[in-house]
Design a protein around this motif. Structure first.
Motif, PDB file in Angstrom:
ATOM      1  N   GLU A 249      -6.505  13.527  -6.067  1.00 48.10           N
ATOM      2  CA  GLU A 249      -5.229  13.123  -6.634  1.00 48.10           C
ATOM      3  C   GLU A 249      -4.680  11.948  -5.847  1.00 48.10           C
ATOM      4  OE1 GLU A 249      -2.556  16.370  -6.728  1.00 48.10           O
ATOM      5  OE2 GLU A 249      -3.720  17.521  -8.189  1.00 48.10           O
ATOM      6  N   SER A 250      -3.914  11.111  -6.517  1.00 47.06           N
ATOM      7  CA  SER A 250      -3.314   9.964  -5.828  1.00 47.06           C
ATOM      8  C   SER A 250      -2.267  10.457  -4.829  1.00 47.06           C
ATOM      9  CB  SER A 250      -2.658   9.022  -6.842  1.00 47.06           C
ATOM     10  OG  SER A 250      -1.635   9.694  -7.529  1.00 47.06           O
ATOM     11  N   SER A 251      -1.881   9.560  -3.918  1.00 41.01           N
ATOM     12  CA  SER A 251      -0.899   9.939  -2.903  1.00 41.01           C
ATOM     13  C   SER A 251       0.457  10.232  -3.522  1.00 41.01           C
ATOM     14  CB  SER A 251      -0.765   8.807  -1.871  1.00 41.01           C
ATOM     15  OG  SER A 251      -1.955   8.630  -1.173  1.00 41.01           O
ATOM     16  N   ASN A 252       0.844   9.431  -4.503  1.00 40.13           N
ATOM     17  CA  ASN A 252       2.164   9.584  -5.101  1.00 40.13           C
ATOM     18  C   ASN A 252       2.149   8.884  -6.453  1.00 40.13           C
ATOM     19  OD1 ASN A 252       4.844   9.634  -5.831  1.00 40.13           O
ATOM     20  ND2 ASN A 252       5.625   9.017  -3.826  1.00 40.13           N
ATOM     21  N   LYS A 253       2.006   9.648  -7.522  1.00 38.90           N
ATOM     22  CA  LYS A 253       1.854   9.048  -8.840  1.00 38.90           C
ATOM     23  C   LYS A 253       3.109   8.310  -9.292  1.00 38.90           C
ATOM     24  CE  LYS A 253      -1.645  12.320 -10.400  1.00 38.90           C
ATOM     25  NZ  LYS A 253      -2.027  13.347 -11.406  1.00 38.90           N
ATOM     26  N   ALA A 254       4.264   8.630  -8.720  1.00 38.76           N
ATOM     27  CA  ALA A 254       5.504   7.992  -9.137  1.00 38.76           C
ATOM     28  C   ALA A 254       5.930   6.878  -8.174  1.00 38.76           C
ATOM     29  CB  ALA A 254       6.605   9.038  -9.249  1.00 38.76           C
ATOM     30  N   SER A 255       5.020   6.428  -7.341  1.00 33.80           N
ATOM     31  CA  SER A 255       5.353   5.449  -6.310  1.00 33.80           C
ATOM     32  C   SER A 255       5.643   4.084  -6.911  1.00 33.80           C
ATOM     33  CB  SER A 255       4.202   5.333  -5.318  1.00 33.80           C
ATOM     34  OG  SER A 255       4.468   4.315  -4.381  1.00 33.80           O
ATOM     35  N   ALA A 256       6.342   3.263  -6.141  1.00 36.13           N
ATOM     36  CA  ALA A 256       6.553   1.865  -6.520  1.00 36.13           C
ATOM     37  C   ALA A 256       5.297   1.066  -6.227  1.00 36.13           C
ATOM     38  CB  ALA A 256       7.742   1.309  -5.745  1.00 36.13           C
ATOM     39  N   ALA A 257       5.267  -0.170  -6.710  1.00 43.12           N
ATOM     40  CA  ALA A 257       4.092  -1.016  -6.527  1.00 43.12           C
ATOM     41  C   ALA A 257       3.970  -1.469  -5.075  1.00 43.12           C
ATOM     42  CB  ALA A 257       4.178  -2.222  -7.449  1.00 43.12           C
ATOM     43  N   PHE A 258       2.735  -1.807  -4.662  1.00 42.84           N
ATOM     44  CA  PHE A 258       2.501  -2.416  -3.355  1.00 42.84           C
ATOM     45  C   PHE A 258       3.130  -3.801  -3.311  1.00 42.84           C
ATOM     46  CE2 PHE A 258      -0.779   0.806  -2.911  1.00 42.84           C
ATOM     47  CZ  PHE A 258      -0.821   1.030  -1.549  1.00 42.84           C
ATOM     48  N   LYS A 259       3.463  -4.243  -2.115  1.00 41.24           N
ATOM     49  CA  LYS A 259       4.019  -5.582  -1.898  1.00 41.24           C
ATOM     50  C   LYS A 259       3.185  -6.327  -0.863  1.00 41.24           C
ATOM     51  CE  LYS A 259       8.751  -4.215  -3.094  1.00 41.24           C
ATOM     52  NZ  LYS A 259      10.160  -4.150  -2.624  1.00 41.24           N
ATOM     53  N   ILE A 260       3.301  -7.652  -0.869  1.00 37.54           N
ATOM     54  CA  ILE A 260       2.556  -8.516   0.040  1.00 37.54           C
ATOM     55  C   ILE A 260       3.514  -9.138   1.033  1.00 37.54           C
ATOM     56  CG2 ILE A 260       1.067 -10.563   0.218  1.00 37.54           C
ATOM     57  CD1 ILE A 260       0.222 -10.080  -2.674  1.00 37.54           C
ATOM     58  N   ASN A 261       3.061  -9.191   2.294  1.00 40.92           N
ATOM     59  CA  ASN A 261       3.888  -9.800   3.326  1.00 40.92           C
ATOM     60  C   ASN A 261       2.987 -10.502   4.340  1.00 40.92           C
ATOM     61  OD1 ASN A 261       6.167 -10.473   4.840  1.00 40.92           O
ATOM     62  ND2 ASN A 261       6.090  -8.566   6.019  1.00 40.92           N
ATOM     63  N   LYS A 262       3.237 -11.762   4.632  1.00 33.96           N
ATOM     64  CA  LYS A 262       2.500 -12.489   5.659  1.00 33.96           C
ATOM     65  C   LYS A 262       3.151 -12.219   7.006  1.00 33.96           C
ATOM     66  CE  LYS A 262       0.825 -16.328   2.803  1.00 33.96           C
ATOM     67  NZ  LYS A 262       0.809 -17.809   2.634  1.00 33.96           N
ATOM     68  N   ILE A 263       2.326 -11.748   7.962  1.00 37.76           N
ATOM     69  CA  ILE A 263       2.824 -11.465   9.301  1.00 37.76           C
ATOM     70  C   ILE A 263       1.954 -12.179  10.321  1.00 37.76           C
ATOM     71  CG2 ILE A 263       3.817  -9.240   8.644  1.00 37.76           C
ATOM     72  CD1 ILE A 263       1.343  -7.884   9.783  1.00 37.76           C
ATOM     73  N   ALA A 264       2.345 -12.119  11.580  1.00 39.36           N
ATOM     74  CA  ALA A 264       1.632 -12.853  12.628  1.00 39.36           C
ATOM     75  C   ALA A 264       0.188 -12.395  12.767  1.00 39.36           C
ATOM     76  CB  ALA A 264       2.369 -12.702  13.952  1.00 39.36           C
ATOM     77  N   THR A 265      -0.076 -11.100  12.530  1.00 39.46           N
ATOM     78  CA  THR A 265      -1.430 -10.570  12.728  1.00 39.46           C
ATOM     79  C   THR A 265      -2.293 -10.647  11.467  1.00 39.46           C
ATOM     80  OG1 THR A 265      -0.586  -8.350  12.259  1.00 39.46           O
ATOM     81  CG2 THR A 265      -0.735  -9.013  14.582  1.00 39.46           C
ATOM     82  N   GLY A 266      -1.713 -11.145  10.353  1.00 40.97           N
ATOM     83  CA  GLY A 266      -2.533 -11.265   9.160  1.00 40.97           C
ATOM     84  C   GLY A 266      -1.741 -11.074   7.890  1.00 40.97           C
ATOM     85  N   LEU A 267      -2.394 -10.524   6.898  1.00 42.80           N
ATOM     86  CA  LEU A 267      -1.795 -10.277   5.598  1.00 42.80           C
ATOM     87  C   LEU A 267      -1.512  -8.790   5.456  1.00 42.80           C
ATOM     88  CD1 LEU A 267      -1.117 -11.616   2.779  1.00 42.80           C
ATOM     89  CD2 LEU A 267      -3.344 -10.732   2.060  1.00 42.80           C
ATOM     90  N   GLU A 268      -0.264  -8.450   5.224  1.00 42.99           N
ATOM     91  CA  GLU A 268       0.144  -7.050   5.142  1.00 42.99           C
ATOM     92  C   GLU A 268       0.369  -6.662   3.679  1.00 42.99           C
ATOM     93  OE1 GLU A 268       3.256  -4.762   7.798  1.00 42.99           O
ATOM     94  OE2 GLU A 268       4.300  -5.773   6.157  1.00 42.99           O
TER      95      GLU A 268
END
Length: 541
Positions: A249-268
């Motif tokens: 089963e998925s972690s949370n079927k009602a979850s919001a979408a993933f987001k992208i964030n550029k940080i110092a150590t890479g792509l989050e």
């Protein structure tokens, strides 16, 4: 209906036997094809044996069932002798207090090295995984020819003197690996060397679930070597099903979408308390954080190499071009790294050139709204290459993971050519006890036919599910490079966690001997160099 039994003089022509001075016909270390020819191309009616055949040195004894398919179908073949029964190692303690088994050369002087370590049981008389395969290959009953429409199977009595009525026959049905139905089979007495068709229980199946049938022959009284109710023969049948069975089963079927964030150590890439980081310089998924805990010790990288086994050392390592796959594992040039938001999904793609040659690997991660992470893998080559030891991914997980439960073949270690005794089901092991290593360090701990694996700890789980078909995986507390170069257990240094291999395929262990080309896996158990693709998904909690 006859099954096996002594050969009749009327069934075989009997010209003059050129080997009339012998009591039997024998060979040392034949292949399966040569074993067959020993019967079919030899004159006369003398019994045929292989006085030595499959060589139990290290992680070996692949293809055992194929030998016994020949023996069971050719009455003149009386059997064969594995070399050999038990390892002859001596337990020693190093000056640092580390215990291990010593073999030839440890105390100095001339020796044959670890050629005294070729038993199906260890020096302390505990069985190796190969012993399970021996039990299956030698078992006194054969279960075959399941008819899904008529709901029957065929049971043959391979014994020479004992009828089947001194045993009981039972069955169990698993639904997605869980116990579903069980009971006794009604089996009329089967006299030695004969067979009967037996009816199976009827039950209703859901189209989106996988069902397997396990059948057993069991003892009905205590003996000096086995307790009442122990099984002496077994077989598994997988029922066909039309829809893709989903096991996670998925972690949370009602979850919001993933987001992208550029940080110092890479792509989050993040979603709530789940965060994944990519290194844009390498393209690797390098870190996973869940509930504030970091899960990985090393990035997730394409992997094509295994720590060579005794049989690999004999022949595979000497194949021209084989070391390219070791180079392809360590030398991966990033050709492209791309990411984008597609509606409620995030896609991250990395493409590599391997070992500086025309070999390429592309992996695309898709982060979905239900917090699953799909991994699509594509392997492409141009030109001629040696067979590949394995195709998959490798990473390292932290020591706060404690165990694994998986739905696939098990519970003991198994490979494509040594898995008939390993049944599909739900299996569970502590990571520290997942597999016993071999005295001479080498590849070990593999499980094949895996639908999903769930690696768990007190706070987090990392689950892997095959999208189509199945996967292979292995877990051990060492670097693969250390397993590859060590000659003794005490030369190994455990890491602060576990190496995790997720494989599309791994070649078999081979072992018709351990010193010539016969040590190699058979062609059908090898991985020819061609294009491959496979998909799986992560669920992280």
């Amino acid at each position: 209906e006859s099954y096996g039994g002594p050969i009749s003089p009327q069934t075989r022509s009997t010209p003059q036997d050129p080997h009339d001075f012998t009591d039997m016909i024998s060979r040392m270390y034949p292949t399966v094809d040569e074993f067959l020819e020993m019967d079919e191309k030899q004159l006369g009616e003398k019994m045929v044996i292989a006085c030595e055949y499959t060589h139990a040195m290290g992680n070996s004894n692949g293809g055992l069932k194929l030998f016994w398919d020949v023996a069971h179908s050719h009455p003149r073949i009386a059997g064969a002798f594995i070399w050999d029964w038990m390892d002859q190692g001596l337990e020693v303690t190093t000056e640092e207090g580390c215990k291990q088994y010593a073999y030839g050369g440890y105390f100095g002087g001339p020796s044959d090295g670890n050629f005294c370590l070729n038993g199906v049981i260890n020096s302390d008389q505990t069985p190796k995984p190969a012993m399970e395969e021996c039990k299956y290959a030698f078992q006194p009953f054969e279960f075959s020819k399941i008819d899904f429409k008529k709901n029957t199977i065929q049971i043959a009595n391979r014994l020479a003197f004992t009828p089947s009525d001194v045993y009981s026959f039972t069955y169990e049905v698993l639904e997605n690996g869980a116990a579903f139905k069980s009971g006794k089979l009604k089996v009329a007495n089967i006299i030695p060397g004969s067979l009967k068709v037996v009816s199976l229980p009827k039950f209703k199946r859901d189209s989106d679930k996988e069902y397997v049938l396990n059948v057993f022959a069991n003892t009905t009284k205590d003996t000096e070597w086995q307790k009442e109710g122990s099984f002496v023969a077994s077989e598994q049948f997988v029922y066909p099903f039309s829809k893709k069975a989903s096991f996670l089963e998925s972690s949370n079927k009602a979850s919001a979408a993933f987001k992208i964030n550029k940080i110092a150590t890479g792509l989050e890439i993040f979603n709530g308390d789940l965060k994944v980081i990519f290194d844009p310089k390498t393209g690797y998924l390098s870190q996973i954080f869940s509930k504030g805990n970091e899960l990985l010790l090393a990035p997730i990288k394409p992997n094509f190499w295994r720590a060579v086994t005794d049989n690999d050392r004999a022949v595979i390592r000497k194949v021209e071009g084989i070391n390219f796959w070791k180079e392809a594992t360590s030398t991966q040039q990033l050709l492209s790294f791309n990411y984008k938001q597609e509606g409620k999904e995030v896609k991250v793609s990395s493409k590599y050139q391997l070992g500086g040659k025309e070999a390429f690997y592309t992996i695309v991660y898709t982060f979905k709204e239900d917090r699953t992470i799909a991994a699509s893998n594509k392997f492409e080559i141009n030109g001629e290459f040696a067979n590949i030891p394995r195709i998959g991914l490798q990473t390292q997980i932290k020591s706060n993971f404690e165990g694994v439960n998986w739905y696939g073949k098990g519970p003991h270690e198994n490979y494509v050519d040594r898995s008939n005794s390993s049944f599909i089901g739900n299996h569970k092991r502590a990571l520290k006890d997942f597999s016993e290593e071999y005295v001479y360090p080498q590849a070990y701990a593999n499980r094949s036919g895996v639908r999903y694996a769930n690696i768990y700890g007190p706070k987090n789980t990392l689950s892997i599910e095959a999208d189509k078909g199945d996967l292979e995986f292995s877990v051990y507390p060492y670097e693969t490079a250390d397993l590859d170069k060590a000659t003794y257990h005490c030369e190994l240094s455990p890491i602060e966690g576990y190496t995790l291999n997720i494989d599309h395929k791994q070649q078999g262990v081979g072992g018709y001997n351990s010193w010539s080309w016969k040590a190699a896996p058979r062609p059908e158990h090898s991985i020819p160099a061609k294009n491959y693709s496979f998909d799986f998904r992560f669920v992280i909690k």
